[in-house]
Design a protein around this motif. Structure first.
Motif, mmCIF file in Angstrom:
data_model
loop_
_atom_site.group_PDB
_atom_site.id
_atom_site.type_symbol
_atom_site.label_atom_id
_atom_site.label_comp_id
_atom_site.label_asym_id
_atom_site.label_seq_id
_atom_site.Cartn_x
_atom_site.Cartn_y
_atom_site.Cartn_z
ATOM 1 N N LEU A 37 0.823 -1.210 0.000
ATOM 2 C CA LEU A 37 0.000 0.000 0.000
ATOM 3 C C LEU A 37 0.857 1.258 0.000
ATOM 4 N N THR A 38 2.073 1.172 0.534
ATOM 5 C CA THR A 38 2.953 2.340 0.627
ATOM 6 C C THR A 38 4.221 2.137 -0.190
ATOM 7 N N GLY A 39 4.121 1.395 -1.262
ATOM 8 C CA GLY A 39 5.298 1.086 -2.063
ATOM 9 C C GLY A 39 5.669 2.155 -3.073
ATOM 10 N N THR A 40 4.763 3.128 -3.300
ATOM 11 C CA THR A 40 5.045 4.203 -4.250
ATOM 12 C C THR A 40 4.753 5.550 -3.602
ATOM 13 N N ALA A 41 5.370 6.595 -4.132
ATOM 14 C CA ALA A 41 5.191 7.934 -3.563
ATOM 15 C C ALA A 41 3.814 8.504 -3.857
ATOM 16 N N THR A 42 3.173 8.033 -4.922
ATOM 17 C CA THR A 42 1.874 8.589 -5.309
ATOM 18 C C THR A 42 0.697 7.842 -4.702
ATOM 19 N N GLY A 43 0.929 6.685 -4.094
ATOM 20 C CA GLY A 43 -0.159 5.922 -3.497
ATOM 21 C C GLY A 43 -0.636 4.763 -4.330
ATOM 22 N N ARG A 44 -0.035 4.567 -5.511
ATOM 23 C CA ARG A 44 -0.395 3.395 -6.307
ATOM 24 C C ARG A 44 0.024 2.126 -5.584
ATOM 25 N N LEU A 45 -0.796 1.095 -5.710
ATOM 26 C CA LEU A 45 -0.392 -0.201 -5.184
ATOM 27 C C LEU A 45 0.779 -0.725 -6.001
ATOM 28 N N THR A 189 -1.303 16.576 -2.066
ATOM 29 C CA THR A 189 -2.406 16.243 -2.964
ATOM 30 C C THR A 189 -3.743 16.618 -2.332
ATOM 31 N N LEU A 190 -4.795 16.537 -3.119
ATOM 32 C CA LEU A 190 -6.135 16.855 -2.645
ATOM 33 C C LEU A 190 -6.557 15.940 -1.501
ATOM 34 N N PHE A 191 -6.038 14.712 -1.478
ATOM 35 C CA PHE A 191 -6.387 13.744 -0.443
ATOM 36 C C PHE A 191 -5.467 13.848 0.778
ATOM 37 N N GLY A 192 -4.538 14.799 0.759
ATOM 38 C CA GLY A 192 -3.672 15.018 1.916
ATOM 39 C C GLY A 192 -2.351 14.271 1.893
ATOM 40 N N LEU A 212 7.283 16.687 -11.014
ATOM 41 C CA LEU A 212 6.558 16.024 -9.927
ATOM 42 C C LEU A 212 5.414 16.887 -9.394
ATOM 43 N N SER A 213 5.605 18.211 -9.410
ATOM 44 C CA SER A 213 4.585 19.108 -8.854
ATOM 45 C C SER A 213 3.276 19.039 -9.627
ATOM 46 N N VAL A 214 3.357 18.670 -10.904
ATOM 47 C CA VAL A 214 2.157 18.543 -11.724
ATOM 48 C C VAL A 214 1.655 17.106 -11.756
ATOM 49 N N ASN A 215 2.583 16.167 -11.941
ATOM 50 C CA ASN A 215 2.193 14.773 -12.100
ATOM 51 C C ASN A 215 1.690 14.137 -10.806
ATOM 52 N N THR A 216 2.367 14.420 -9.700
ATOM 53 C CA THR A 216 2.013 13.760 -8.432
ATOM 54 C C THR A 216 0.570 14.032 -8.001
ATOM 55 N N PRO A 217 0.087 15.283 -7.994
ATOM 56 C CA PRO A 217 -1.302 15.508 -7.559
ATOM 57 C C PRO A 217 -2.322 14.792 -8.428
ATOM 58 N N ILE A 218 -2.045 14.688 -9.739
ATOM 59 C CA ILE A 218 -2.987 14.040 -10.650
ATOM 60 C C ILE A 218 -2.954 12.532 -10.489
#
Length: 335
Positions: A37-45, A189-192, A212-218
């Motif tokens: 669940l925490t394997g990526t910086a963006t939250g992807r499994l 991100t919007l989800f915190g 990263l500032s653009v890609n990460t939030p999306i």
């Protein structure tokens, strides 16, 4: 040609089949990947031991993944236009939202940039425009985007300028994201979710911070929306005592299996799971009621059968679902 074919087959055997077979026994003939669940910086499994998120889309391997005894088929759930829709919602860009709701953005944009009617836009021209706008959302530079889109830097710049002129709120939001990341040293991100970029700034990697500032939030919001769907669907399947179960997630999609007669029931639960996105922070954005997140559920007899990019694609049913609710739409039924 024969050598290349041999090489591809050899890579499939040594890189996938042998590692898979090495973990199977007569007592337990199943793969048990570890989902992080925490394997990526963006939250992807992320997935390991084995990494089933890297099973090749091309070739025969996904035909080998079939439901367990007593189960009837697989269902794969994908978000549709997730990055573009989330970008429009985060930036509150009404024109982008309107375009996504009413037109083929890539064809319309390519036509206007090239100065020709939409019906005259070729497949390659549409693909080039699509790669440019996604490259922009991934934080790419004109030079880098041009290489991936296989067009000149000048053509890429023209498309980027068109996007900036037509979707001004999106352009403003992207610039604001870059400034925030540089000033605060982190991306929220919007989800915190928070991602520190202080080390990158100290190393002088401002271009990477800008990406990263653009890609990460999306990308992160797309991942969190898929996690909401996954958690909600799992709960509904258990509460309603269905045999259908989620197997694992693949980036912004999830793979499930279902028993005979459960195809329609699974589709209804997937629709209800998408409706749960409305209760998330994304559901509170100003354009959400106008531009929902949509998805597709495809049912079939194997993993290859439900994945549209696979050579074994052979769907039994394809269903469109929406975070706004309402009756889902069936594209084809052959249960």
């Amino acid at each position: 040609a024969a050598l290349l074919e041999y090489r591809a087959a050899s890579k499939l055997i040594t890189g996938f089949l042998k590692p898979y077979m090495g973990t199977l026994t007569d007592a337990d003939p199943y793969l048990h990947p570890t989902l992080k669940l925490t394997g990526t910086a963006t939250g992807r499994l992320s997935c390991a031991n084995p990494n089933l998120q890297q099973v090749p889309r091309e070739g025969p391997l996904k035909r080998a993944f079939v439901p367990r005894p007593g189960m009837d088929g697989y269902g794969i759930v994908d978000l549709e236009q997730a990055e573009l829709r989330i970008a429009a919602l985060l930036s509150e860009d009404e024109k982008l939202a309107e375009t996504l709701n009413s037109e083929d953005l890539h064809r319309t944009g390519a036509a206007q940039v090239l100065g020709k009617p939409p019906e005259e836009v070729t497949s390659n021209e549409r693909k080039a425009f699509k790669k440019v706008i996604f490259g922009l959302l991934y934080g790419g530079t004109p030079e880098g985007i041009a290489g991936k889109a296989d067009i000149s830097v000048q053509e890429t710049v023209r498309i980027i300028q068109w996007i900036g002129a037509n979707f001004k709120s999106l352009s403003t939001w992207m610039k604001h994201q870059r400034v925030l990341a540089e000033e605060s040293g982190e991306i929220e991100t919007l989800f915190g979710r928070k991602r520190s970029v202080r080390h990158l700034l100290m190393e002088g990697q401002r271009n990477k911070v800008a990406r990263l500032s653009v890609n990460t939030p999306i990308q992160s919001v797309a991942s969190d929306c898929m996690l909401i769907v996954t958690a909600t669907l799992d709960q509904l399947l258990r509460e309603d005592r269905l045999k259908a179960r989620i197997l694992f997630g693949v980036h912004d999609s999830l793979l499930a299996e279902y028993a005979e007669g459960e195809g329609q029931l699974l589709a209804h639960r997937v629709q209800r799971s998408f409706e749960a996105i409305a209760d998330s922070p994304l559901g509170q954005t100003s354009l959400f009621r106008y531009l929902p997140l949509n998805g597709t559920l495809v049912l079939g007899k194997s993993w290859a059968a439900v994945e549209s990019t696979s050579e074994g694609y052979d769907p039994q049913m394809s269903v469109t679902v929406s975070s706004l609710g309402g009756q889902y739409r069936e594209h084809a039924v052959s249960l």
